[in-house]
Design a protein around this motif. Structure first.
Motif, PDB file in Angstrom:
ATOM      1  N   PRO A  39       0.941  -1.253   0.013  1.00 37.70           N
ATOM      2  CA  PRO A  39       0.066   0.043   0.062  1.00 37.70           C
ATOM      3  C   PRO A  39       0.876   1.098   0.080  1.00 37.70           C
ATOM      4  N   ALA A  43       2.626   2.362  -2.152  1.00 37.81           N
ATOM      5  CA  ALA A  43       3.946   2.478  -3.022  1.00 37.81           C
ATOM      6  C   ALA A  43       4.025   3.543  -4.108  1.00 37.81           C
ATOM      7  N   PRO A  45      -2.895   4.864   3.093  1.00 33.54           N
ATOM      8  CA  PRO A  45      -2.392   3.353   2.439  1.00 33.54           C
ATOM      9  C   PRO A  45      -3.745   2.594   2.288  1.00 33.54           C
ATOM     10  N   THR A  90      -5.755   2.789  -0.458  1.00 34.84           N
ATOM     11  CA  THR A  90      -6.817   3.455  -1.211  1.00 34.84           C
ATOM     12  C   THR A  90      -7.431   2.650  -2.166  1.00 34.84           C
ATOM     13  N   LEU A 136      12.564  11.512  -3.174  1.00 38.65           N
ATOM     14  CA  LEU A 136      12.442  11.490  -1.676  1.00 38.65           C
ATOM     15  C   LEU A 136      13.832  10.883  -0.894  1.00 38.65           C
ATOM     16  N   THR A 166      -0.424   6.419  -8.562  1.00 33.82           N
ATOM     17  CA  THR A 166      -0.008   7.388  -9.321  1.00 33.82           C
ATOM     18  C   THR A 166       0.767   7.038 -10.494  1.00 33.82           C
ATOM     19  N   LYS A 195       1.299   3.179  -6.745  1.00 37.17           N
ATOM     20  CA  LYS A 195       0.850   2.125  -7.919  1.00 37.17           C
ATOM     21  C   LYS A 195      -0.202   3.026  -8.622  1.00 37.17           C
ATOM     22  N   ALA A 227      -4.958  -3.317  -5.635  1.00 38.23           N
ATOM     23  CA  ALA A 227      -5.007  -2.957  -4.287  1.00 38.23           C
ATOM     24  C   ALA A 227      -3.616  -3.420  -3.607  1.00 38.23           C
TER      25      ALA A 227
END
Ligand SMILES: Nc1nc2c(ncn2[C@@H]2O[C@H](COP(=O)(O)OP(=O)(O)OP(=O)(O)O)[C@@H](O)[C@H]2O)c(=O)[nH]1
Ligand SMILES: [Mg+2]
Length: 460
Positions: A230, A232, A253, A255, A342, A236, A234, A277
């Motif tokens: 969750p 990660a 997480p 979503t 990041l 996006t 995906k 998911a």
């Protein structure tokens, strides 16, 4: 045979239904000209020569229906080899349907799917591989698939196969001639030439067989399933690839619950991306069902993109990858580290990954998106050097005949090197000849024809 009377005159629209400027109706058969002339006013179509076009009115029992252009292609110089009359009438379904009904009332019959192409084949206008090319072209949904089908249509690899086949026929007849003179112990067939020819056949058959995977990918599209924990990124990533906000993205997480599919075309190949998911243990029943579906969707994938959140404490965790490999050993997995924006650029966690990205930026950065798509294409379609100028096999029917031809080639080579008797050798070579013939249609049976032509739509 599913096709009633090949002697009938058949009619169908040649353009799709719905609104359009023009619509084309095609009549083919021995009575095409007579039937067309009977409803056409302006010129006597019976007196015109082939490859000419005539403006006139179509008149039914209730009066004039439409002003049209009638184009004549007379036998044998037509696509089907029979007389063809094409009516270009005004678009829209009303005029078209009315004219078709009129033509059927005058003795034409509605064409079955693929019946025009079947007649082209029966009249020697095209061979079977070309007919399959036409079927593929009708179904081709990506640009490259269309180009490959066109290559079939022009008979590219039919020619190549026919060439091998005729050389083999020549050799097998020499071998069989030797059998007739068995007492004399003569050798008409030059053994070294035979070895060379079998080698050549093997190479060419192998090239065609290898192209099948690629051809299948190109004609059916490639399914890429994005999995990961969750959050990660995906969803996006899917949005970035398809170029709009297809899926909800949130910092929370868990979503995504439903599988979401979206299609894009890259270098002429269709890709279906599937967002899933995030995979984790969860107490939420809906999310748990989502997770179950994520695992399930792996089964139909051509490639798995495993997205790893680099900011995760254990971003380099390989358990998920290991699980996928265990469950689906043949499924290629592309491990991609996300959120590279990041982290520190020399972060060690990036080591066992195929590449790193920032999904949030990929949507705006065409170079980055291309780099990613290239990786995906190389892992699925194979080398991107396979161009449309290459021979590509796309039908599983052809593939199975190629396989059988390849097996028979191997047996023939073994016979040759062990010095086995001529009749064993000749029966293997005959089988190669037969398998190749089944691909190009030089040998056919009705089942094959039914199978191929049933894939067509009416009007082809
Ligand atoms: N900085 C940064 N943030 C990102 C990146 N990719 C995704 N995010 C953020 O990470 C959060 C989760 O993104 P999603 O795309 O919803 O993640 P997901 O993997 O679909 O999550 P689930 O559906 O819950 O499994 C969002 O707040 C995104 O904006 C990235 O490359 N860089
Ligand atoms: Mg999501």
């Amino acid at each position: 045979m599913m096709y009633p009377g090949t002697g009938d005159t058949i009619v169908a629209r040649a353009t799709p239904r719905g609104a359009s400027a023009l619509s084309i109706i095609r009549l083919s058969g021995a009575k095409a000209l007579e039937i067309a002339a009977g409803v056409f006013e302006g010129h006597d179509l019976l007196k015109q020569s082939t490859h000419t076009a005539h403006v006139g009115l179509v008149r039914g029992d209730q009066g004039a229906i439409d002003q049209i252009v009638a184009t004549l292609f007379l036998a044998p110089n037509s696509a089907t080899g029979e007389d063809i009359v094409e009516f270009s009438c005004h678009g829209g379904d009303v005029a078209t349907d009315t004219i078709i009904e009129l033509l059927t009332s005058k003795g034409a019959r509605h064409a079955e799917p693929g019946e025009y192409t079947l007649r082209s084949f029966l009249n020697g206008k095209i061979d079977l591989a070309q007919a399959e090319g036409i079927a593929e072209l009708i179904h081709a949904r990506s640009e490259r698939a269309g180009r490959i089908s066109l290559a079939h249509l022009r008979g590219r690899y039919s020619d190549e196969l026919s060439e091998i086949r005729s050389k083999l026929i020549e050799l097998v007849s020499l071998i069989e001639l030797e059998l007739d003179f068995s007492e004399e112990d003569v050798a008409f067939a030059d053994r070294s030439r035979l070895v060379a020819l079998l080698d050549e056949a093997e190479t060419r058959i192998q090239v065609l067989l290898n192209s099948y995977q690629y051809g299948k990918a190109v004609s059916e599209g490639i399914r890429v399933v994005i999995v990961g924990r969750p959050n990660a990124g995906k969803s996006t990533l899917l949005n970035a690839i398809v170029g709009y906000d297809r899926v909800i993205v949130n910092e929370k997480p868990g979503t995504t619950r439903d599988e979401v599919e979206s299609e894009v075309e890259f270098e002429g190949v269709r890709f279906q991306f599937v967002d899933t998911a995030g995979l984790r243990e969860t107490d939420d029943a809906v999310e748990a069902e989502g997770v179950r579906r994520s695992y399930q969707s792996l089964a139909g994938a051509d490639l798995v993109v495993e997205l790893v959140d680099l900011t995760d404490g254990d971003g380099g965790d390989t358990r998920l990858a290991a699980m996928i490999t265990l469950e689906h050993p043949d499924l290629p997995v592309l491990r991609i580290g996300n959120k590279v924006d990041l982290i520190d650029s020399n972060d060690e966690r990036t080591d066992d990954l195929d590449m790193t990205i920032a999904a949030v930026e990929i949507g705006q950065d065409e170079t980055a998106l291309n780099r990613l798509m290239k990786q995906i294409a190389v892992r699925t379609v194979g080398s991107d050097t396979v161009g449309e100028e290459h021979q590509v096999v796309t039908s599983s029917r052809q593939q199975s005949h190629l396989r059988a031809a390849s097996d028979a080639t191997a047996r023939a080579k073994a016979q040759l090197s062990s010095g086995a008797s001529g009749d064993m050798l000749s029966s293997d070579i005959r089988q190669i000849i037969e398998e190749i013939g089944a691909i190009t249609g030089e040998i056919t049976n009705e089942d094959i024809l039914d199978q191929i032509f049933s894939k067509f739509c009416i009007g082809k």
